[in-house]
Design an enzyme around this catalytic site. Structure first.
Site, PDB file in Angstrom:
ATOM      1  N   ASN A  37     -22.957  -1.532  -7.691  1.00 23.24           N
ATOM      2  CA  ASN A  37     -23.717  -0.335  -7.343  1.00 23.24           C
ATOM      3  C   ASN A  37     -23.073   0.979  -7.807  1.00 23.24           C
ATOM      4  OD1 ASN A  37     -24.749   1.825  -5.738  1.00 23.24           O
ATOM      5  ND2 ASN A  37     -25.498   0.420  -4.195  1.00 23.24           N
ATOM      6  N   TRP A  38     -21.921   1.349  -7.237  1.00 21.75           N
ATOM      7  CA  TRP A  38     -21.382   2.687  -7.581  1.00 21.75           C
ATOM      8  C   TRP A  38     -20.777   2.694  -8.972  1.00 21.75           C
ATOM      9  CZ3 TRP A  38     -16.447   5.185  -5.147  1.00 21.75           C
ATOM     10  CH2 TRP A  38     -15.424   4.254  -4.971  1.00 21.75           C
ATOM     11  N   TYR A  84     -17.020 -15.642 -10.535  1.00 21.00           N
ATOM     12  CA  TYR A  84     -16.815 -14.655  -9.469  1.00 21.00           C
ATOM     13  C   TYR A  84     -17.042 -15.304  -8.113  1.00 21.00           C
ATOM     14  CZ  TYR A  84     -17.388 -10.647  -6.416  1.00 21.00           C
ATOM     15  OH  TYR A  84     -17.253  -9.755  -5.373  1.00 21.00           O
ATOM     16  N   GLY A 164     -15.779   0.423  -1.168  1.00 16.29           N
ATOM     17  CA  GLY A 164     -15.264   0.341  -2.531  1.00 16.29           C
ATOM     18  C   GLY A 164     -13.739   0.313  -2.531  1.00 16.29           C
ATOM     19  N   ASP A 166     -11.454  -1.673  -1.048  1.00 14.86           N
ATOM     20  CA  ASP A 166     -11.441  -2.936  -0.301  1.00 14.86           C
ATOM     21  C   ASP A 166     -10.258  -3.145   0.645  1.00 14.86           C
ATOM     22  OD1 ASP A 166     -13.412  -3.137  -2.204  1.00 14.86           O
ATOM     23  OD2 ASP A 166     -12.769  -5.058  -3.005  1.00 14.86           O
ATOM     24  N   TYR A 351      -3.955  -2.563  -5.640  1.00 11.18           N
ATOM     25  CA  TYR A 351      -5.371  -2.204  -5.532  1.00 11.18           C
ATOM     26  C   TYR A 351      -5.560  -0.834  -4.887  1.00 11.18           C
ATOM     27  CZ  TYR A 351     -10.150  -4.298  -5.748  1.00 11.18           C
ATOM     28  OH  TYR A 351     -11.448  -4.625  -6.040  1.00 11.18           O
ATOM     29  N   GLU A 395      -8.321  -0.889 -14.888  1.00 11.14           N
ATOM     30  CA  GLU A 395      -9.072  -0.723 -13.645  1.00 11.14           C
ATOM     31  C   GLU A 395      -8.389   0.345 -12.769  1.00 11.14           C
ATOM     32  OE1 GLU A 395      -9.467  -4.344 -11.393  1.00 11.14           O
ATOM     33  OE2 GLU A 395     -10.917  -3.469  -9.994  1.00 11.14           O
TER      34      GLU A 395
HETATM   35  C1  DGY Z   1     -14.337  -7.684  -5.272  1.00 11.15           C
HETATM   36  O1  DGY Z   1     -14.864  -8.785  -5.321  1.00 11.15           O
HETATM   37  O2  DGY Z   1     -13.159  -7.461  -5.546  1.00 11.15           O
HETATM   38  C2  DGY Z   1     -15.158  -6.526  -4.985  1.00 11.15           C
HETATM   39  O3  DGY Z   1     -14.447  -5.361  -4.841  1.00 11.15           O
HETATM   40  C3  DGY Z   1     -16.131  -6.732  -3.875  1.00 11.15           C
HETATM   41  O4  DGY Z   1     -17.164  -5.912  -4.239  1.00 11.15           O
END
Ligand code: DGY
Length: 424
Positions: A37-38, A84, A164, A166, A351, A395
């Site tokens: 999304n974002w 994923y 976002g 996490d 992260y 990232e």
């Molecule tokens: C992830 O899977 O790492 C994401 O941040 C969840 O959206």
């Protein structure tokens, strides 16, 4: 434009095109193979520099998967990909094209206005912005109806993935209330693509999944999820993005003659701005999260409380935030670490517990410029460009060494670099 700037822009566009799947863009191949999304809403800003039509499509594709109640999901699983986890078989939201069942920071209102304001094809911009207005408005309404049931003016997130950010330190205490028992066996896939030392821990994943299973057992009914979640946190950064998007949508709606949408969003922004004051901490020189279950502010100086400057907070607050960022300079080589270096829980590589993220830098710099704090904004922009020159389109980055972390060839990093160069 210098030859070096032109070269960086070319390389950024290469990353955007590489991750382009036609009508949506993946954050990076491997680690994140669907539409987020974002990510998408910020990516559109970068795309607009070379293809305005494609930029509008990015946001329209996301909104084509909006739920009937107004929620815009955080992932749209357009295609099958077992690289994923957790995929559609875990979420089981029952949508015609599979999506997750939670949301993400509401940057769409901000992005749509920015695309509109800068568009060279005015007719296209008017037509496409007009078609998105009601959808973004419905999402904003959904937020305040379902995530602020007591009408406090601030919304809560019910899962850390919604923010976002996490694995921010912000969630540690509230997360203790989320059980780990009863989580179905699972295999993480993120660790096949990124270093485990840069990612959330197993215990955090157990809790992420417990919440997903819990919401699934409630059939993703958003009229029940807020009160039923043991995790309900009011994040200043998340609210600032929503408030900014409400204000931007109001301005855009006004320009397009949609007075009802304008009035509703202006009222949401005003109420939200007033309520933000409840989150301010003088001793931290920034805003803090509020745990809505305990009613206490969370003692955690994270980037979420700095990002609050993205909405029109009072000038004095913005100035204090600027001084807080300046205060990080002797300790961090690169701006803006995602957690305070004075906190023993700071972790330079993990992260959202320390690393620098260019999307957040972009929003902070934008807010600081609006508040007249241009020097700090300039330093943040310079730091962001140094990082990509030194370490490529990662990232996220170690704020002490600039080392690239997490996934590589990252879409929104590339989009933000184009944006930074435009402003530099
Ligand atoms: C992830 O899977 O790492 C994401 O941040 C969840 O959206």
């Amino acid at each position: 434009m210098t030859a070096q700037t032109a070269d960086i822009i070319d390389r950024a566009i290469e990353v955007l095109r590489e991750n382009d799947r036609g009508d949506y863009t993946v954050p990076t191949k491997g680690l994140y193979p669907f539409q987020w999304n974002w990510d998408s809403c910020l990516t559109a800003l970068g795309q607009a520099h070379y293809d305005e039509a494609r930029a509008w499509t990015e946001i329209e594709t996301l909104f084509a998967h909006q739920w009937p109640d107004g929620m815009v999901p955080h992932i749209v699983f357009h295609v099958y990909n077992d690289g994923y986890f957790p995929g559609p078989d875990v979420w089981r939201t029952g949508r015609p094209i599979a999506t997750s069942g939670i949301t993400q920071p509401a940057v769409a209102g901000f992005s749509v206005r920015r695309l509109f304001d800068r568009a060279t094809d005015r007719a296209q911009a008017e037509m496409r912005a007009r078609a998105l207005l009601g959808k973004v408005d419905a999402w904003h309404r959904w937020f305040y109806e379902t995530r602020d049931p007591a009408g406090e003016g601030l919304v809560a997130i019910i899962h850390p993935w919604e923010s976002g950010r996490d694995n921010s330190v912000d969630w540690d205490e509230a997360f203790e209330r989320v059980p780990t028992e009863g989580v179905e066996p699972y295999e993480r896939r993120d660790l096949q693509h990124a270093d485990a030392a840069h990612r959330p821990t197993k215990e955090q994943y157990d809790r992420y999944l417990w919440l997903v299973q819990h919401f699934r057992s409630l059939e993703w009914d958003n009229t029940r999820l807020h009160d039923a979640s043991p995790f309900r946190v009011v994040d200043p950064g998340f609210n600032a993005i929503l408030i900014r998007s409400c204000a931007d949508l109001a301005a855009l709606a006004e320009e397009l003659g949609e007075t009802e949408i304008a009035a509703a969003n202006r009222a949401r922004a005003e109420k939200g701005l007033e309520a933000m004051e409840r989150l301010w901490s003088d001793s931290h020189g920034q805003y803090l999260c509020l745990d809505r279950v305990s009613g206490e502010l969370v003692n955690s100086a994270s980037i979420g409380g700095v990002l609050a400057v993205f909405c029109a907070i009072p000038q004095a607050r913005a100035a204090q935030i600027a001084r807080t960022i300046e205060g990080m300079a002797p300790k961090a080589r690169y701006f803006v670490p995602s957690h305070s270096l004075d906190d023993p829980r700071f972790d330079a590589k993990r992260y959202w517990r320390g690393p620098v993220w260019l999307v957040v830098n972009y929003m902070i710099a934008d807010g600081l410029v609006a508040a007249g704090e241009t020097e700090v904004a300039r330093e943040i922009t310079a730091s962001s460009l140094d990082l990509i020159t030194q370490s490529g389109f990662a990232e996220y980055y170690d704020p002490m060494t600039g080392e690239p972390l997490g996934g590589g060839r990252f879409t929104w990093t590339a989009a933000m670099v184009i944006e930074f160069l435009r402003a530099a």
